[in-house]
Design an enzyme around this catalytic site. Structure first.
Site, mmCIF file in Angstrom:
data_model
loop_
_atom_site.group_PDB
_atom_site.id
_atom_site.type_symbol
_atom_site.label_atom_id
_atom_site.label_comp_id
_atom_site.label_asym_id
_atom_site.label_seq_id
_atom_site.Cartn_x
_atom_site.Cartn_y
_atom_site.Cartn_z
ATOM 1 N N ASP A 68 0.824 -1.220 0.000
ATOM 2 C CA ASP A 68 0.000 0.000 0.000
ATOM 3 C C ASP A 68 0.855 1.265 0.000
ATOM 4 O OD1 ASP A 68 -2.360 -1.645 0.315
ATOM 5 O OD2 ASP A 68 -1.830 -1.831 2.427
ATOM 6 N N HIS B 32 -4.307 -2.425 -6.272
ATOM 7 C CA HIS B 32 -3.643 -1.272 -6.876
ATOM 8 C C HIS B 32 -4.718 -0.251 -7.230
ATOM 9 C CE1 HIS B 32 -0.886 -4.590 -7.379
ATOM 10 N NE2 HIS B 32 -1.671 -5.122 -8.289
#
Length: 427
Positions: free
Chosen positions: A13, A41
């Protein structure tokens, strides 16, 4: 021939998707080498948000996409993502390694049941079947993409695996077993849609390398989730380091540039040691402002100050020669910013990350404190125009880790990017 690699330096992340999407405009092939649909993503293009769990982030820029042998694939999720692209009139060419392993419904159920059984000791998996699928791979019983190309082989392997898994599901977990015909019917439909893309991707990449194509290798998750070098057992089930790229058929020696993505603060999802965790209003503020919720599970991420020990470890393990710093814009209007430079435990100072989770759970962070900056920096396009406090934060990181921060991301949109090294503009 130019090969680039993008690696997460923390617990995932970090903002890899945005950086990869930006770089992919000049890339011929983008290759994913690990993980499954447990990775998310997020990319924003023309104010439209795209979230991918399996497809490489470079898919929006027209690069040819390869899912390598180290990826575990849920066909239902992959088809859903491909349909989303089609719905948005985005054309893509995708190749699935015939060596990639296939996530089956029993993997997902076993993941869920195993987490439930652990109770307070649960790891915090995404319950997407990733671990059980990799377990079958290591146990050499898994179903690979190549098996989908011969229905007789697929039927035989499904029968063998399902008999074993149903026995575990019934006798150990006291849960309802799966029906063979139901799974077979569902996966036959998936095979009909995906079989065109299943191929020997090593040969495709070898041909691309020999013909001078530009290739971007995309890592999922981050170094601290690596099965070998992360905070075990609170890790993912695959290798997240650059060394795992060999599974794609690309020797590490051929990788020209390796860039590590660093978020300006830390975050992690699920259980596990988190030395710099911020509990209270400041952590909540960063989470809300940065929209720090899992793109796969929507779980709130735990928030912490930047930990340089994790960055140094990632640089060392991956031989990173560039860094991209993301989400610095989220840290404005915080009075004091902190960066962890070491750990302290029972009077001992650690300048490295101890292996023992029991020690990691009890160490105290040693911080360098910086004066915060108030200015909204999202619309700044030149490094020189950043507030002096922001530049001090950036340049301290560079001095401590010994690697240049070549790219600054100040927002999710492509245009909110500052390049401090022209190499990444001219790839």
């Amino acid at each position: 021939m130019s090969i680039y690699a993008v690696i997460g330096t923390q617990w995932g992340d970090e903002g890899k998707g945005k950086i990869i999407d930006f770089l992919s405009s000049k890339i011929d092939y983008v290759v994913r080498f690990n993980g499954g649909n447990n990775a998310g993503h997020t990319i924003v293009v023309n104010n439209k948000k795209f979230i991918f769990n399996l497809l490489p982030s470079g898919v929006l820029q027209g690069a040819k996409c390869i899912l390598g042998p180290g990826v575990v694939i849920d066909p239902l999720i992959l088809i859903k993502e491909l349909e989303a692209l089609k719905h948005n009139n985005i054309k893509t060419e995708i190749f699935i390694s015939d060596k990639a392993h296939i996530i089956m419904p029993y993997h997902i159920k076993l993941d869920e049941l195993n987490e439930q059984k652990k109770g307070v000791y649960k790891i915090g998996t995404t319950k997407r079947g990733i671990g059980p699928c990799y377990a079958d791979k290591i146990n050499r019983t898994g179903i690979r993409a190549v098996d989908l190309l011969d229905i007789k082989i697929f039927e035989r392997k499904l029968k063998i695996n399902l008999d074993e898994k149903n026995e575990i599901i019934e006798k150990i977990y006291n849960h309802k077993p799966f029906n063979y015909d139901d799974i077979l019917s569902k996966y036959k439909k998936c095979i009909a849609i995906l079989q065109y893309a299943i191929t020997n991707t090593e040969e495709i990449l070898n041909q691309a390398i020999n013909s001078g194509k530009i290739i971007l290798i995309e890592g999922a998750q981050g170094t601290m989730l690596d099965i070998e070098h992360g905070t075990f057992p609170f890790v993912t089930s695959s290798n997240t380091l650059i060394t795992a790229t060999t599974g794609c058929g690309i020797p590490i020696s051929k990788i020209k540039e390796k860039i590590g993505i660093v978020k300006a603060f830390s975050s992690r999802v699920g259980s596990g040691p988190f030395v710099t965790e911020i509990l209270g209003p400041i952590g909540d503020k960063i989470r809300e402002k940065g929209q720090e919720y899992g793109s796969t599970t929507n779980r709130p991420r735990r928030i912490g100050w930047l930990d340089l020990l994790t960055i140094k470890k990632s640089i060392s393990l991956n031989e990173l020669n560039h860094l991209a710093l993301t989400k610095l814009d989220i840290l404005n209007n915080i009075e004091d910013l902190k960066i962890c430079t070491a750990y302290e435990f029972k009077g001992k100072i650690y300048d490295y990350i101890p292996t023992s989770c029991e020690i990691l759970e009890n160490v105290k962070p040693v911080y360098k404190v910086f004066k915060g900056f108030k200015q909204n920096i999202r619309n700044i396009s030149h490094y020189e125009d950043l507030p002096i406090e922001a530049k001090e934060y950036i340049e301290f990181i560079e001095r401590e880790v010994g690697v240049q921060i070549s790219i600054l991301s100040l927002g999710a949109e492509r245009e909110k990017t500052i390049f401090r090294n022209q190499k990444w503009i001219n790839i």
